[in-house]
Design a protein around this motif. Structure first.
Motif: not given
Length: 164
Positions: A93-106
């Motif tokens: 089940r989809f909960l949410f999404k967000f723009l993750c800065a990411g440790a390797i890349s966004p």
């Protein structure tokens, strides 16, 4: 040619198709689908990544997942990754999404959740070891220095969401 993904913008709108490695090298946004697995008692699966993994070897994580393929939805990618990494056939089940800065890349991180009711068959190339922990125990695990940084950010957002 490596894994193909859709390059997206800051609104998660598709700009084109690129190689995932190229997206990471250039810091181009793309999509990743992740899954939080709970058992019927509410415990959460935590796993250790293999020591030979290309990203975060030996690190702990509370999510499974991977890149969303070309013309694939977050939900379809989550179901595919769940089957590939844990051997579980289900529709998270989809909960949410967000723009993750990411440790390797966004990237855009789509977080899903599933209750696992049957046996799991982890892919050893993705999951070296695993166990089920309570939410209180997970709070402790997340603070471990060898916890995947992006998974830590997702955990804090998961805990802070207004609907749960």
């Amino acid at each position: 040619m490596g894994e193909r993904v859709e390059r997206v913008d800051e609104h998660d709108e598709v700009l084109g198709v690129v190689d995932r490695g190229e997206a990471i090298r250039h810091g181009w946004l793309h999509r990743v689908a992740t899954i939080v697995c709970r058992d019927t008692g509410g415990r959460i699966l935590v796993h250790r990544r293999p020591e030979d993994a290309s990203r975060f070897p030996g690190h702990l994580n509370w999510m499974l997942g991977g890149a969303v393929g070309v013309a694939e939805s977050y939900e379809d990618a989550a179901a595919r990754e769940l089957a590939e990494e844990l051997g579980v056939l289900d529709r998270p089940r989809f909960l949410f999404k967000f723009l993750c800065a990411g440790a390797i890349s966004p990237y855009w991180l789509g977080l899903h959740e599933v209750v696992v009711t049957g046996p799991v068959r982890p892919d050893p190339s993705e999951v070296a070891r695993y166990g089920w922990v309570s939410e209180g125990e997970l709070d402790e695990v997340v603070r471990h220095r060898a916890f995947v940084p992006d998974a830590r950010e997702a955990f804090h957002r998961y805990r802070a969401r207004p609907f749960g």
